[in-house]
Design a protein around this motif. Structure first.
Motif, short mmCIF file in Angstrom:
data_model
loop_
_atom_site.label_atom_id
_atom_site.label_comp_id
_atom_site.label_asym_id
_atom_site.label_seq_id
_atom_site.Cartn_x
_atom_site.Cartn_y
_atom_site.Cartn_z
N HIS A 62 6.76 -11.45 -7.11
CA HIS A 62 6.92 -10.22 -6.34
C HIS A 62 6.41 -9.02 -7.15
O HIS A 62 6.46 -9.02 -8.38
CB HIS A 62 8.39 -10.00 -5.97
CG HIS A 62 8.92 -11.02 -5.01
ND1 HIS A 62 8.78 -10.89 -3.65
CD2 HIS A 62 9.58 -12.18 -5.22
CE1 HIS A 62 9.33 -11.92 -3.06
NE2 HIS A 62 9.83 -12.73 -3.98
N ARG A 64 5.69 -4.39 -6.60
CA ARG A 64 6.04 -3.21 -5.81
C ARG A 64 4.86 -2.25 -5.81
O ARG A 64 4.25 -2.00 -6.85
CB ARG A 64 7.29 -2.53 -6.37
CG ARG A 64 7.74 -1.30 -5.59
CD ARG A 64 9.09 -0.82 -6.06
NE ARG A 64 10.13 -1.80 -5.75
CZ ARG A 64 11.41 -1.63 -6.07
NH1 ARG A 64 11.81 -0.53 -6.71
NH2 ARG A 64 12.30 -2.55 -5.76
N THR A 65 4.53 -1.75 -4.64
CA THR A 65 3.41 -0.84 -4.51
C THR A 65 3.84 0.58 -4.87
O THR A 65 5.01 0.85 -5.17
CB THR A 65 2.87 -0.88 -3.08
OG1 THR A 65 3.89 -0.46 -2.18
CG2 THR A 65 2.42 -2.28 -2.71
N GLN A 69 7.07 -0.44 -1.71
CA GLN A 69 7.15 -1.56 -0.78
C GLN A 69 6.99 -2.86 -1.55
O GLN A 69 6.09 -3.00 -2.39
CB GLN A 69 6.06 -1.45 0.30
CG GLN A 69 6.19 -0.23 1.19
CD GLN A 69 7.46 -0.25 2.01
OE1 GLN A 69 7.93 -1.30 2.43
NE2 GLN A 69 8.04 0.94 2.23
N ASP A 70 7.89 -3.80 -1.29
CA ASP A 70 7.88 -5.08 -1.99
C ASP A 70 6.83 -5.99 -1.34
O ASP A 70 6.82 -6.15 -0.11
CB ASP A 70 9.26 -5.72 -1.92
CG ASP A 70 9.35 -6.94 -2.82
OD1 ASP A 70 8.53 -7.03 -3.75
OD2 ASP A 70 10.23 -7.80 -2.58
N THR A 72 4.58 -9.91 -1.92
CA THR A 72 4.53 -11.22 -2.58
C THR A 72 3.07 -11.57 -2.85
O THR A 72 2.23 -11.53 -1.94
CB THR A 72 5.17 -12.30 -1.71
OG1 THR A 72 6.53 -11.94 -1.44
CG2 THR A 72 5.15 -13.64 -2.41
N LEU A 123 1.26 -6.39 -11.62
CA LEU A 123 2.19 -5.27 -11.44
C LEU A 123 1.55 -3.94 -11.81
O LEU A 123 1.78 -2.92 -11.16
CB LEU A 123 3.45 -5.51 -12.27
CG LEU A 123 4.32 -6.70 -11.85
CD1 LEU A 123 5.46 -6.89 -12.84
CD2 LEU A 123 4.86 -6.49 -10.45
N PRO A 173 3.43 -8.43 2.57
CA PRO A 173 4.64 -7.61 2.49
C PRO A 173 5.84 -8.38 3.04
O PRO A 173 5.72 -9.55 3.44
CB PRO A 173 4.30 -6.40 3.34
CG PRO A 173 3.36 -6.95 4.37
CD PRO A 173 2.56 -8.03 3.68
N GLU A 174 6.98 -7.70 3.08
CA GLU A 174 8.15 -8.32 3.67
C GLU A 174 7.95 -8.53 5.17
O GLU A 174 7.11 -7.88 5.80
CB GLU A 174 9.38 -7.43 3.42
CG GLU A 174 9.76 -7.34 1.95
CD GLU A 174 10.98 -6.46 1.76
OE1 GLU A 174 11.37 -5.76 2.72
OE2 GLU A 174 11.54 -6.47 0.65
#
Length: 335
Positions: A62, A64-65, A69-70, A72, A123, A173-174
């Motif tokens: 995972h 994060r932007t 926003q999370d 994968t 990341l 995204p999620e």
């Protein structure tokens, strides 16, 4: 894993062509190479097996932007151990001399090293990229950054590891965010579909109106032609009745003339038949009048005999025969 067999206290090792074997005997290197086969004693041998083929490492983590926003990230790294001696010196590739199984988990160590390094660079890239940019151009950017980061990682060549290829499969995204991002496009597609439906319905209504007008015009034309057909049928019926009456008159006159002719012919035939029968009867009477009585009696007996049933034999007594002959007018004969 190497294939090890036992014979009389000795061990025989046979390795695959993609496995590099290092055999130390009493601290000295006795065998070193890929695809080796040799005998050894387990009490004095130290063995290391280093795989030298290309290996695929799948990873998912995972990130994060920049707009928090999370997402994968799914990626695959292809690597190989190019320097087995360095790898065996830095990682525990030793195997049990009796079973050939690794005593440690060297491949898991390599996988952890590659995954953490790739995750670190991923990341770093996504933390400076908004979600929309990550979904549009993030795959290429992450692939290039991870490949450059793994190539610049000093620990990998020091361990004898070469990175062959880096592939980023997807950045997703999620589920809720993905559905929200899909909503505008879905709404636009639905609007286009609704407009197409309305246009299709309008075209259908116009076509139905045209079809109804054509049907009405066809019915009017059909009624006009039916009227003409009724008139023509009446004319034909009258003409047929007149022709039939004329034909019946001609037929009746012909039948009357034929009946008259037939009656005259039958009367003439009856007269001629009666005259012929009268002449025949007169001639018959004249013939019988001129014949003697005995001849007539003989003819009568002959006609009677012709009409009697069949008689096989006939016995006449003298008295009957004498009487019969006397009636016929003939002299008597002896019995």
């Amino acid at each position: 894993m190497a294939d090890i067999t036992r014979r009389f206290g000795w061990r025989h090792l046979r390795s695959a062509p993609t496995a590099h074997i290092r055999h130390h005997k009493r601290g000295r290197l006795a065998h070193d190479g890929a695809g080796l086969s040799f005998w050894y004693r387990s009490l004095s041998a130290a063995l290391s097996e280093v795989p030298v083929n290309d290996r695929e490492l799948a990873m998912a983590f995972h990130a994060r932007t920049s707009d928090f926003q999370d997402v994968t990230v799914q990626a695959t790294v292809t690597y190989r151990i190019s320097d087995p001696a360095e790898a065996a010196a830095r990682l525990d590739f030793s195997v049990d001399p009796d079973t050939g199984a690794w005593r440690g988990a060297p491949l898991e160590q390599i996988a952890t090293l590659l995954t953490e390094t790739a995750q670190q660079h991923t990341l770093d890239v996504l933390a400076r990229t908004p979600l929309a940019g990550a979904l549009v151009d993030g795959v290429a950017a992450v692939r290039e950054r991870v490949a450059a980061g793994l190539a610049a990682e000093p620990r990998l060549p020091a361990t004898g590891i070469d990175v062959v290829a880096v592939r980023v499969v997807a950045i997703r995204p999620e589920a809720e965010v993905e559905r929200a991002l899909r909503t505008p496009a879905r709404e636009q597609i639905q609007q286009e579909a609704d407009r197409a439906t309305y246009e299709r319905r309008a075209v259908a209504v116009e076509r139905e109106r045209t079809i109804a007008e054509n049907e009405l015009a066809s019915q009017i034309e059909l009624a006009r032609r039916e009227e003409q057909l009724v008139e023509q049928r009446g004319t034909n019926a009258r003409r047929e009745a007149e022709e039939s009456a004329a034909a019946d008159g001609v037929r009746a006159e012909a039948e009357a003339a034929r009946t008259v002719r037939l009656a005259g012919a039958e009367a003439e035939a009856a007269r001629q038949v009666g005259a012929a029968r009268a002449e025949a009867q007169a001639a018959w009477l004249r013939a019988h009048g001129e014949v003697e009585a005995a001849t007539l009696h003989a003819l009568a007996a002959t006609r009677l005999a012709e009409n009697l049933p069949h008689i096989d034999s006939l016995t006449l007594s003298p008295d009957v025969l004498t009487g019969l002959l006397s009636k016929l007018g003939r002299p008597e004969t002896g019995a």
